[in-house]
Design a protein around this motif. Structure first.
Motif, mmCIF file in Angstrom:
data_model
loop_
_atom_site.group_PDB
_atom_site.id
_atom_site.type_symbol
_atom_site.label_atom_id
_atom_site.label_comp_id
_atom_site.label_asym_id
_atom_site.label_seq_id
_atom_site.Cartn_x
_atom_site.Cartn_y
_atom_site.Cartn_z
ATOM 1 N N LEU A 235 0.839 -0.934 0.414
ATOM 2 C CA LEU A 235 -0.491 0.172 -0.092
ATOM 3 C C LEU A 235 1.038 1.425 0.001
ATOM 4 O O LEU A 235 0.382 2.143 -0.407
ATOM 5 N N ARG A 236 1.867 1.151 0.564
ATOM 6 C CA ARG A 236 2.614 2.423 0.755
ATOM 7 C C ARG A 236 3.449 2.693 -0.435
ATOM 8 O O ARG A 236 4.137 3.841 -1.273
ATOM 9 N N ASP A 237 3.659 1.007 -1.133
ATOM 10 C CA ASP A 237 5.093 1.364 -2.473
ATOM 11 C C ASP A 237 3.450 1.880 -3.484
ATOM 12 O O ASP A 237 4.211 2.241 -4.711
ATOM 13 N N HIS A 238 2.783 1.381 -3.275
ATOM 14 C CA HIS A 238 2.423 1.383 -4.925
ATOM 15 C C HIS A 238 0.954 2.166 -4.660
ATOM 16 O O HIS A 238 0.269 2.651 -5.979
ATOM 17 N N GLY A 239 0.131 2.956 -3.603
ATOM 18 C CA GLY A 239 -0.909 3.697 -3.574
ATOM 19 C C GLY A 239 -1.892 2.773 -3.352
ATOM 20 O O GLY A 239 -3.059 3.676 -3.199
ATOM 21 N N VAL A 240 -1.446 1.725 -3.452
ATOM 22 C CA VAL A 240 -3.231 0.912 -3.961
ATOM 23 C C VAL A 240 -2.773 -0.754 -2.748
ATOM 24 O O VAL A 240 -2.076 -0.815 -2.858
ATOM 25 N N ALA A 241 -3.958 -0.933 -2.467
ATOM 26 C CA ALA A 241 -4.132 -1.534 -1.292
ATOM 27 C C ALA A 241 -4.100 -3.217 -1.923
ATOM 28 O O ALA A 241 -5.305 -3.108 -3.622
ATOM 29 N N PRO A 242 -3.844 -4.123 -1.458
ATOM 30 C CA PRO A 242 -3.625 -5.426 -2.120
ATOM 31 C C PRO A 242 -5.413 -5.869 -2.271
ATOM 32 O O PRO A 242 -6.052 -5.632 -1.592
ATOM 33 N N ILE A 243 -6.028 -6.962 -2.973
ATOM 34 C CA ILE A 243 -7.120 -6.878 -2.973
ATOM 35 C C ILE A 243 -7.853 -8.084 -1.472
ATOM 36 O O ILE A 243 -8.592 -7.511 -0.963
ATOM 37 N N PHE A 244 -7.074 -8.311 -1.262
ATOM 38 C CA PHE A 244 -7.310 -9.484 0.162
ATOM 39 C C PHE A 244 -6.453 -8.983 1.349
ATOM 40 O O PHE A 244 -5.391 -8.993 0.988
ATOM 41 N N SER A 245 -6.953 -9.270 2.771
ATOM 42 C CA SER A 245 -6.678 -8.936 3.285
ATOM 43 C C SER A 245 -5.128 -9.399 3.692
ATOM 44 O O SER A 245 -4.697 -10.809 3.474
ATOM 45 N N GLY A 246 -4.136 -9.277 4.539
ATOM 46 C CA GLY A 246 -2.532 -10.708 5.136
ATOM 47 C C GLY A 246 -2.849 -10.757 6.016
ATOM 48 O O GLY A 246 -2.042 -12.306 5.188
ATOM 49 N N ASN A 247 -4.051 -10.982 6.070
ATOM 50 C CA ASN A 247 -4.649 -12.042 7.374
ATOM 51 C C ASN A 247 -5.072 -13.450 6.691
ATOM 52 O O ASN A 247 -4.581 -13.859 7.577
ATOM 53 N N VAL A 248 -5.468 -13.007 5.888
ATOM 54 C CA VAL A 248 -5.761 -13.856 4.691
ATOM 55 C C VAL A 248 -4.641 -14.675 4.704
ATOM 56 O O VAL A 248 -4.297 -16.220 4.804
ATOM 57 N N GLY A 249 -3.996 -14.211 4.164
ATOM 58 C CA GLY A 249 -2.474 -15.015 2.833
ATOM 59 C C GLY A 249 -1.660 -15.540 4.350
ATOM 60 O O GLY A 249 -1.187 -16.979 4.545
ATOM 61 N N VAL A 250 -1.729 -14.639 5.775
ATOM 62 C CA VAL A 250 -0.580 -15.438 7.058
ATOM 63 C C VAL A 250 -1.988 -17.014 7.417
ATOM 64 O O VAL A 250 -1.212 -18.003 7.475
ATOM 65 N N PHE A 251 -2.806 -17.367 7.155
ATOM 66 C CA PHE A 251 -3.903 -18.095 7.481
ATOM 67 C C PHE A 251 -3.651 -18.862 6.458
ATOM 68 O O PHE A 251 -2.909 -20.639 6.907
ATOM 69 N N LEU A 252 -3.502 -18.748 5.417
ATOM 70 C CA LEU A 252 -3.543 -19.641 4.239
ATOM 71 C C LEU A 252 -2.022 -20.254 3.814
ATOM 72 O O LEU A 252 -1.542 -21.331 3.896
ATOM 73 N N LYS A 253 -1.044 -19.461 4.527
ATOM 74 C CA LYS A 253 0.898 -19.641 4.483
ATOM 75 C C LYS A 253 1.092 -20.931 5.739
ATOM 76 O O LYS A 253 1.842 -21.751 5.499
ATOM 77 N N ALA A 254 -0.134 -20.904 6.975
ATOM 78 C CA ALA A 254 0.119 -21.142 7.768
ATOM 79 C C ALA A 254 -0.401 -23.108 7.207
ATOM 80 O O ALA A 254 0.074 -23.714 8.129
ATOM 81 N N LEU A 255 -1.697 -23.103 7.192
ATOM 82 C CA LEU A 255 -2.673 -24.119 6.904
ATOM 83 C C LEU A 255 -1.552 -24.698 5.821
ATOM 84 O O LEU A 255 -1.354 -26.557 5.556
#
Length: 310
Positions: A235-255
């Motif tokens: 968000l800082r580098d591109h001025g646009v937020a990713p579509i999904f939250s990083g919390n979803v990524g944490v969940f999928l990475k852990a699982l």
């Protein structure tokens, strides 16, 4: 992590409870309930021994941390867990059909010889095996922090679900076959194993133990970052937020070992793992088909001879 802990404890606790339940139910059916207490004694001692193994592991892990080598231990645990998890799924698929017959046969021998010590040791080893495997798998999914897995809701929920399933199974009211349970949970366990394999490779590359032909095959941070920090950086580098939250990524990475920017080696390992699993499943299915056809052929060949003798 909690979902991983739930699935692992559910599988391990269910296997242990099923075997203990088969033993106690059989002892009741053959009018030898007096031996039941020895079975539960062995199971109880195994639970205490498993707790001891967890404590010992934590001590060993702390020792590695003091020496600054805990990362290498984490990687080793991940790769060993991949092998154990895969083996566990295939072992249960192969032995679940004959488990009841095998356990009851052993109990018959113990009853005939009055081998009480054998009953205690048998139930002890059955439960201890599941307990030690659980400790090892928890170490893999938490990177050595066993307390985090044991104190979370996942482990407790997995044990409770396993207890409920076992209860309804032995009451004869469970409509869903255990084989289906093991197939579904086995599929998730395989996904967890694949994720651990990829995470292990990623850690080796971070330590520069192995290199990479292509460090980033693709970049999905714009869609699904691995972590909330990655979300903020994008968000800082591109001025646009990713579509999904990083919390979803944490969940999928852990699982499942999700990576927004995987290396070529990670992709190859992930896909290759499932190719190996597919080949193993196909080979096992072909073997079962051949055995079934052979049994049918033997039965047909035996049929006319039996009629002639009569």
């Amino acid at each position: 992590m909690e979902v991983q802990a739930l699935l692992i404890t559910f599988r391990e606790a269910l296997e242990a409870l099923l075997i203990v339940g088969i033993i106690t139910s059989y002892l009741k059916r053959v009018n030898h309930k007096e031996y039941t207490k020895y079975v539960w004694l062995g199971a109880g001692l195994a639970v205490l021994a498993s707790a001891g193994v967890a404590l010992l592991f934590q001590v060993v892990f702390t020792g590695f941390a003091v020496m600054g080598s805990e990362t290498y231990l984490k990687i080793a645990i991940m790769f060993i867990s991949v092998i154990l998890l895969t083996q566990m799924v295939f072992w249960m698929a192969e032995h679940s059909r004959d488990m009841k017959k095998s356990v009851e046969g052993k109990m018959d021998r113990f009853i005939t010889t009055g081998n009480v010590v054998g009953m205690v040791i048998h139930s002890f080893l059955v439960v201890l095996r599941e307990g030690v495997e659980t400790v090892f798998f928890f170490a893999a999914i938490t990177h050595g922090n066993l307390g985090a897995a044991m104190q979370g809701w996942g482990a407790a929920t997995g044990i409770m679900i396993a207890a409920v399933v076992s209860y309804f199974f032995f009451k004869g009211t469970m409509r869903v076959p255990l084989k289906t349970f093991f197939k579904v949970t086995g599929a998730f366990i395989i996904l967890i194993a694949a994720g651990l394999l990829v995470q292990g490779i990623s850690m080796l590359q971070d330590l520069n133990i192995i290199g990479s032909v292509m460090p980033h095959v693709y970049d999905l941070t714009w869609l699904l970052p691995e972590h909330p920090i990655d979300y903020e950086h994008y968000l800082r580098d591109h001025g646009v937020a990713p579509i999904f939250s990083g919390n979803v990524g944490v969940f999928l990475k852990a699982l499942f070992g999700y990576s927004a920017m995987p290396s070529l080696e990670e992709v190859i390992a992930y896909v290759g793992y499932f190719v190996v699993i597919y080949l193993l499943v196909t080979s096992r299915h072909a073997k079962e088909t051949r055995n079934a056809e052979q049994k049918e052929a033997d039965a047909q060949a035996l049929g006319p001879k039996t009629k002639n003798v009569v």
